[in-house]
Enzyme design. Structure first.
Site, PDB file in Angstrom:
ATOM      1  N   LYS A 211      -2.490  -1.977  -3.547  1.00  0.00           N
ATOM      2  CA  LYS A 211      -3.906  -1.720  -2.839  1.00  0.00           C
ATOM      3  C   LYS A 211      -3.066   0.536  -2.947  1.00  0.00           C
ATOM      4  O   LYS A 211      -2.219   0.850  -1.529  1.00  0.00           O
ATOM      5  CB  LYS A 211      -3.820  -1.601  -1.014  1.00  0.00           C
TER       6      LYS A 211
ATOM      7  N   GLU B 221       0.173  -1.486  -0.330  1.00  0.00           N
ATOM      8  CA  GLU B 221      -0.082   0.053   0.269  1.00  0.00           C
ATOM      9  C   GLU B 221       0.817   1.087  -0.129  1.00  0.00           C
ATOM     10  O   GLU B 221       0.859   2.140   1.068  1.00  0.00           O
ATOM     11  CB  GLU B 221      -1.519   0.713   1.772  1.00  0.00           C
TER      12      GLU B 221
HETATM   13  C1  5MM Z   1      -8.054   1.241   8.409  1.00  0.00           C
HETATM   14  O1  5MM Z   1      -6.933   2.225   8.229  1.00  0.00           O
HETATM   15  C2  5MM Z   1      -5.625   1.945   8.105  1.00  0.00           C
HETATM   16  C3  5MM Z   1      -4.283   2.182   9.394  1.00  0.00           C
HETATM   17  O2  5MM Z   1      -5.308   2.974   9.729  1.00  0.00           O
HETATM   18  P1  5MM Z   1      -3.212   3.413  11.017  1.00  0.00           P
HETATM   19  O3  5MM Z   1      -2.388   2.808  10.748  1.00  0.00           O
HETATM   20  O4  5MM Z   1      -2.870   4.843  10.364  1.00  0.00           O
HETATM   21  O5  5MM Z   1      -3.792   3.402  12.426  1.00  0.00           O
HETATM   22  C4  5MM Z   1      -5.136   2.553   7.019  1.00  0.00           C
HETATM   23  O6  5MM Z   1      -4.627   1.882   6.669  1.00  0.00           O
HETATM   24  C5  5MM Z   1      -6.642   1.949   6.026  1.00  0.00           C
HETATM   25  O7  5MM Z   1      -6.056   0.679   5.370  1.00  0.00           O
HETATM   26  C6  5MM Z   1      -5.771   2.549   4.197  1.00  0.00           C
HETATM   27  O8  5MM Z   1      -5.176   3.937   4.733  1.00  0.00           O
HETATM   28  C7  5MM Z   1      -7.287   2.311   4.034  1.00  0.00           C
HETATM   29  O9  5MM Z   1      -7.996   3.570   5.112  1.00  0.00           O
HETATM   30  P2  5MM Z   1      -9.020   4.424   4.159  1.00  0.00           P
HETATM   31  O10 5MM Z   1     -10.125   4.914   4.760  1.00  0.00           O
HETATM   32  O11 5MM Z   1      -8.612   4.874   3.196  1.00  0.00           O
HETATM   33  O12 5MM Z   1     -10.167   3.758   3.219  1.00  0.00           O
END
Ligand code: 5MM
Length: 339
Positions: A219, A177
């Protein structure tokens, strides 16, 4: 059927299904709970995630896998069933976030480098025993004056590639990602340029580390204008530019691209994914791995109250269904209004 990296990766992007990103770290889930005025405790985090994983129709029909956080992969539902078993019973694959977060990069003000490689092989072996069949590592790339630098992109790509190689050694499919943030005032063309460079460097490093692309899922962010940009692109422009950018940079051997939502509204995230699949003509499956765009509605509907669990599940089912349709290019905005 014998389980291979390739077969797991294919199952993660099964037609009409996508991934639920429920891997919020303790700080992030606290922020989400603050927004609904619920205290973040081990029990409230369990109750909330149990509500999602027990939404059988959503999980069975529209969710291929769930990304978990270290606490959640070890947690049990109220009745003692491991949460991992709830996910498996619903036919979805448990996954795990293994990075240790994006930290300030020394010497590079405003830029971040994701940490977590030390001891990763042992952690992966344990996560495999706990049921994880895929993992996730997120690099964070910010756009502003003079950034990102090539050094930041290279350092993050190298870490992603080393993580991916370690995952595959442990029979775990890596989700890579590289998130180019949409927080700035940049326009869509600047996002295109940075995303293109990010992906080009990433796939160079994945190749150098002999990562099996058929057993890897990407991702990424979509190619989209920054939130503070005065000129927002249309749904069609986002879809066309995202596809064009990926055609230049993402090898056809990658089985699937599952987008992050990055702060887009629920409906925008669905509409953009749908538009890409409606255009078609690319070699990969394109689906979702949304956190906020799948969870914002159920989180609000639930608001920490046991009597709201059915409402939270209804909201989750709706978003999962809409995104499942978008993964096939079959979503229509009228379906949102009808709901
Ligand atoms: C769910 O949030 C994930 C982890 O966040 P932190 O490590 O910052 O707590 C994040 O990696 C998430 O999997 C991705 O950004 C996708 O989430 P969004 O909200 O952007 O769809």
């Amino acid at each position: 059927m014998t389980e291979t990296l390739e077969s797991i990766a294919q199952a993660m992007v099964a037609p009409g299904k996508g991934i639920l990103a429920a891997d919020e770290s303790s700080g992030t889930i606290k922020k989400r709970f603050d927004s609904i005025k619920v205290e973040s405790t081990e029990d409230t985090r369990r109750d909330y995630r149990e509500m999602l994983f027990r939404t059988d129709e959503a999980m069975r029909n529209h969710i291929s896998g769930v990304i978990l956080y270290d606490e959640t992969i070890r947690q049990k539902a109220k009745d003692g069933t491991p949460l991992v078993d709830l996910i498996k019973k619903a036919g979805a694959i448990p996954g795990i976030k293994v990075d240790a977060g994006a930290k300030d990069m020394p010497g590079f003000p405003g830029e971040k480098i994701t940490e977590g490689l030390d001891g990763l092989d042992a952690r992966l072996a344990e996560y495999y025993q706990l049921g994880a069949r895929f993992a996730k590592w997120r690099a964070v790339i910010d756009i502003a004056d003079g950034i990102p630098t090539r050094t930041c992109l290279e350092a993050n790509a190298e870490a992603l590639a080393r993580y991916a190689a370690l995952c595959q050694q442990a029979k775990i499919v890596p989700i890579v990602e590289p998130e180019v943030l949409m927080d700035g005032a940049h326009d869509i063309d600047r996002c295109f340029e940075v995303t293109e460079e990010t992906l080009r460097i990433l796939f160079d490093r994945l190749g150098a580390h002999r990562v099996n692309l058929e057993g890897t899922i990407l991702k990424p962010n979509m190619v989209i204008a920054g939130k503070k940009c005065g000129k927002q692109a249309s749904v069609e422009e986002v879809a066309e530019k995202t596809i064009a950018c990926f055609k230049r940079t993402v090898p056809a051997a990658i089985p699937g691209i599952v987008f992050l939502s990055g702060g887009q509204s629920d409906e925008d995230a669905t509409a953009h994914l749908n538009a890409m699949n409606a255009i078609g003509g690319f070699p990969w499956k394109m689906s979702f791995s949304y956190g906020r765009a799948l969870q914002a509605a159920p989180l609000k509907a639930w608001s920490g109250k046991p009597e709201n669990v059915p409402a939270g599940q209804k909201a989750f089912l709706h978003r999962a269904k809409m995104n499942g349709l978008a993964a096939l290019g079959d979503w229509k905005s009228a379906l949102e209004k009808a709901a």
